[in-house]
Each structure stands twice: as C-alpha cells, then as structure tokens.
Design a protein around this motif. Structure first.
Motif, PDB file in Angstrom:
ATOM      1  N   SER A  32       4.414 -36.222   7.228  1.00 52.10           N
ATOM      2  CA  SER A  32       3.887 -35.806   8.533  1.00 52.10           C
ATOM      3  C   SER A  32       2.596 -36.544   8.858  1.00 52.10           C
ATOM      4  O   SER A  32       2.381 -36.975   9.989  1.00 52.10           O
ATOM      5  CB  SER A  32       3.635 -34.304   8.562  1.00 52.10           C
ATOM      6  OG  SER A  32       4.845 -33.607   8.580  1.00 52.10           O
ATOM      7  N   TYR A  56       1.113 -28.845  14.280  1.00 50.09           N
ATOM      8  CA  TYR A  56       2.322 -28.156  14.709  1.00 50.09           C
ATOM      9  C   TYR A  56       2.168 -26.668  14.427  1.00 50.09           C
ATOM     10  O   TYR A  56       1.698 -26.290  13.352  1.00 50.09           O
ATOM     11  CB  TYR A  56       3.536 -28.685  13.945  1.00 50.09           C
ATOM     12  CG  TYR A  56       3.558 -30.193  13.834  1.00 50.09           C
ATOM     13  CD1 TYR A  56       3.842 -30.982  14.940  1.00 50.09           C
ATOM     14  CD2 TYR A  56       3.253 -30.814  12.629  1.00 50.09           C
ATOM     15  CE1 TYR A  56       3.837 -32.365  14.833  1.00 50.09           C
ATOM     16  CE2 TYR A  56       3.253 -32.192  12.520  1.00 50.09           C
ATOM     17  CZ  TYR A  56       3.546 -32.959  13.624  1.00 50.09           C
ATOM     18  OH  TYR A  56       3.529 -34.326  13.524  1.00 50.09           O
ATOM     19  N   THR A  59      -1.307 -27.418   5.615  1.00 50.83           N
ATOM     20  CA  THR A  59       0.102 -27.457   6.001  1.00 50.83           C
ATOM     21  C   THR A  59       0.806 -26.174   5.596  1.00 50.83           C
ATOM     22  O   THR A  59       0.317 -25.414   4.755  1.00 50.83           O
ATOM     23  CB  THR A  59       0.829 -28.645   5.338  1.00 50.83           C
ATOM     24  OG1 THR A  59       0.798 -28.466   3.926  1.00 50.83           O
ATOM     25  CG2 THR A  59       0.210 -29.984   5.718  1.00 50.83           C
ATOM     26  N   ASP A  71       0.271 -22.939   9.797  1.00 50.68           N
ATOM     27  CA  ASP A  71       0.651 -24.078  10.632  1.00 50.68           C
ATOM     28  C   ASP A  71       0.243 -25.358   9.912  1.00 50.68           C
ATOM     29  O   ASP A  71      -0.277 -25.316   8.797  1.00 50.68           O
ATOM     30  CB  ASP A  71       0.013 -23.977  12.015  1.00 50.68           C
ATOM     31  CG  ASP A  71      -1.517 -23.893  11.967  1.00 50.68           C
ATOM     32  OD1 ASP A  71      -2.124 -24.229  10.937  1.00 50.68           O
ATOM     33  OD2 ASP A  71      -2.111 -23.488  12.981  1.00 50.68           O
ATOM     34  N   CYS A  72       0.507 -26.490  10.552  1.00 47.88           N
ATOM     35  CA  CYS A  72       0.154 -27.791   9.987  1.00 47.88           C
ATOM     36  C   CYS A  72      -0.913 -28.407  10.874  1.00 47.88           C
ATOM     37  O   CYS A  72      -0.727 -28.489  12.101  1.00 47.88           O
ATOM     38  CB  CYS A  72       1.377 -28.705   9.929  1.00 47.88           C
ATOM     39  SG  CYS A  72       2.711 -28.077   8.887  1.00 47.88           S
ATOM     40  N   ARG A  73      -2.014 -28.844  10.273  1.00 48.50           N
ATOM     41  CA  ARG A  73      -3.122 -29.431  11.032  1.00 48.50           C
ATOM     42  C   ARG A  73      -3.615 -30.705  10.363  1.00 48.50           C
ATOM     43  O   ARG A  73      -3.699 -30.802   9.146  1.00 48.50           O
ATOM     44  CB  ARG A  73      -4.301 -28.464  11.130  1.00 48.50           C
ATOM     45  CG  ARG A  73      -4.005 -27.140  11.767  1.00 48.50           C
ATOM     46  CD  ARG A  73      -3.978 -27.232  13.277  1.00 48.50           C
ATOM     47  NE  ARG A  73      -3.654 -25.946  13.854  1.00 48.50           N
ATOM     48  CZ  ARG A  73      -4.420 -25.292  14.697  1.00 48.50           C
ATOM     49  NH1 ARG A  73      -5.573 -25.793  15.082  1.00 48.50           N
ATOM     50  NH2 ARG A  73      -4.024 -24.130  15.178  1.00 48.50           N
ATOM     51  N   LYS A 123       4.311 -24.682  13.563  1.00 42.55           N
ATOM     52  CA  LYS A 123       5.152 -24.364  12.404  1.00 42.55           C
ATOM     53  C   LYS A 123       5.624 -25.682  11.812  1.00 42.55           C
ATOM     54  O   LYS A 123       5.498 -26.734  12.448  1.00 42.55           O
ATOM     55  CB  LYS A 123       6.348 -23.507  12.816  1.00 42.55           C
ATOM     56  CG  LYS A 123       7.248 -24.178  13.847  1.00 42.55           C
ATOM     57  CD  LYS A 123       8.382 -23.297  14.274  1.00 42.55           C
ATOM     58  CE  LYS A 123       9.246 -24.051  15.281  1.00 42.55           C
ATOM     59  NZ  LYS A 123      10.388 -23.307  15.685  1.00 42.55           N
ATOM     60  N   CYS A 124       6.180 -25.629  10.623  1.00 38.19           N
ATOM     61  CA  CYS A 124       6.725 -26.843  10.027  1.00 38.19           C
ATOM     62  C   CYS A 124       7.941 -27.282  10.839  1.00 38.19           C
ATOM     63  O   CYS A 124       8.793 -26.464  11.180  1.00 38.19           O
ATOM     64  CB  CYS A 124       7.118 -26.594   8.573  1.00 38.19           C
ATOM     65  SG  CYS A 124       7.702 -28.097   7.745  1.00 38.19           S
ATOM     66  N   VAL A 125       8.019 -28.570  11.163  1.00 40.09           N
ATOM     67  CA  VAL A 125       9.118 -29.086  11.979  1.00 40.09           C
ATOM     68  C   VAL A 125      10.041 -30.018  11.197  1.00 40.09           C
ATOM     69  O   VAL A 125      10.976 -30.579  11.757  1.00 40.09           O
ATOM     70  CB  VAL A 125       8.587 -29.809  13.244  1.00 40.09           C
ATOM     71  CG1 VAL A 125       7.865 -28.841  14.155  1.00 40.09           C
ATOM     72  CG2 VAL A 125       7.670 -30.972  12.875  1.00 40.09           C
ATOM     73  N   VAL A 144      10.055 -38.443  18.639  1.00 43.14           N
ATOM     74  CA  VAL A 144       8.722 -38.004  19.036  1.00 43.14           C
ATOM     75  C   VAL A 144       7.920 -39.134  19.691  1.00 43.14           C
ATOM     76  O   VAL A 144       7.217 -38.911  20.681  1.00 43.14           O
ATOM     77  CB  VAL A 144       7.954 -37.430  17.824  1.00 43.14           C
ATOM     78  CG1 VAL A 144       6.556 -36.995  18.214  1.00 43.14           C
ATOM     79  CG2 VAL A 144       8.728 -36.268  17.219  1.00 43.14           C
ATOM     80  N   MET A 169       5.547 -26.939  20.409  1.00 38.01           N
ATOM     81  CA  MET A 169       5.800 -28.014  19.450  1.00 38.01           C
ATOM     82  C   MET A 169       4.545 -28.769  19.019  1.00 38.01           C
ATOM     83  O   MET A 169       4.581 -29.506  18.050  1.00 38.01           O
ATOM     84  CB  MET A 169       6.799 -29.021  20.048  1.00 38.01           C
ATOM     85  CG  MET A 169       8.186 -28.467  20.235  1.00 38.01           C
ATOM     86  SD  MET A 169       8.936 -27.861  18.715  1.00 38.01           S
ATOM     87  CE  MET A 169       9.110 -29.363  17.782  1.00 38.01           C
ATOM     88  N   LEU A 170       3.438 -28.622  19.744  1.00 40.58           N
ATOM     89  CA  LEU A 170       2.250 -29.418  19.437  1.00 40.58           C
ATOM     90  C   LEU A 170       0.981 -28.615  19.660  1.00 40.58           C
ATOM     91  O   LEU A 170       0.845 -27.912  20.662  1.00 40.58           O
ATOM     92  CB  LEU A 170       2.203 -30.669  20.325  1.00 40.58           C
ATOM     93  CG  LEU A 170       0.999 -31.590  20.135  1.00 40.58           C
ATOM     94  CD1 LEU A 170       1.056 -32.299  18.781  1.00 40.58           C
ATOM     95  CD2 LEU A 170       0.921 -32.607  21.258  1.00 40.58           C
TER      96      LEU A 170
END
Length: 119
Positions: free
Chosen positions: A80, A58, A104, A111-113, A60-62, A15, A42-43
């Motif tokens: 993360s 993200y 998350t 999603d994750c923020r 979704k969780c990556v 990344v 992805m972002l």
C-alpha cells in the motif's frame, strides 16, 4: 517480495486513472484534490502543510489479498505504501516524494494512514 511491482500492477489501471482525473480536475493541485475528494468511503486525505505534507489513507483495508484472509502479515502493508508512492510520483514526476506508514489495519489500527512529504 517485490512490493513495488505488486503495487504498480494493482493500481496502474484502477486507482491511478481515477486519481489522475481528480488531480487534473483540481488544477493539478494535491491540496485542492484532497480538499474536494479527501473524505470519501474509499479515501481519507488531509493537507497538513499545503504543498508539502499530507496524511492519506483508507477508512478500511482495501487489499483483496488481506480481505480474503490470504495475507495476514503486516509487512504486506508495504504494498500500500508503494501504491501511494507510485500514484503520487505519476502525478508529480518532478517532485521528490516520500511516503511513510503511520498505521494500518494489519498492524491493529482501525484504518490505514500514510504520511506523504513532497519536496
């Protein structure tokens, strides 16, 4: 667990080079980078206060460990948070950067923020 080391190992050769190339392409401006690349599969990235406050994450969780079911504890999201911090410290080495988890996937969100503050 040393989430800082784990985060660095995870993103330093994947990344980070992508983010660095985007950052340089956008004149070394997070504002411009996030305007151009902040809404992809992805972002997620948006400028809250130019040059100072951002929300990134993200859709979704990556994390491979989470996706495989190996990890289910929300504390793992600290990895993360540390990866976001590591990338931004690399891009902006002369700035004080803070990254806070907003929510998350492991914590029950869709999603994750993360909230990023640059000083």
């Amino acid at each position: 667990m040393d989430y800082k080391k784990k985060a660095i190992d995870c993103v330093k050769n994947t990344v980070l080079p992508i983010q660095r190339a985007q950052f340089e392409e956008c004149g070394c401006s997070l504002d411009e980078q996030y305007k151009k690349y902040g809404n992809t599969e992805m972002l997620i990235a948006r400028v809250i206060e130019p040059g100072h406050i951002y929300e990134i994450g993200y859709p979704k969780c990556v994390c491979d460990e989470v996706l495989s079911g190996k990890v289910t504890d929300v504390s793992h999201c600290e990895c993360s948070r540390n990866s976001v911090l590591y990338i931004l410290q690399d891009l902006l080495p002369d700035k004080d950067i803070q990254v806070e988890i907003i929510h998350t996937v492991l914590g029950g969100a869709e999603d994750c923020r993360f909230k990023v503050t640059v000083r």
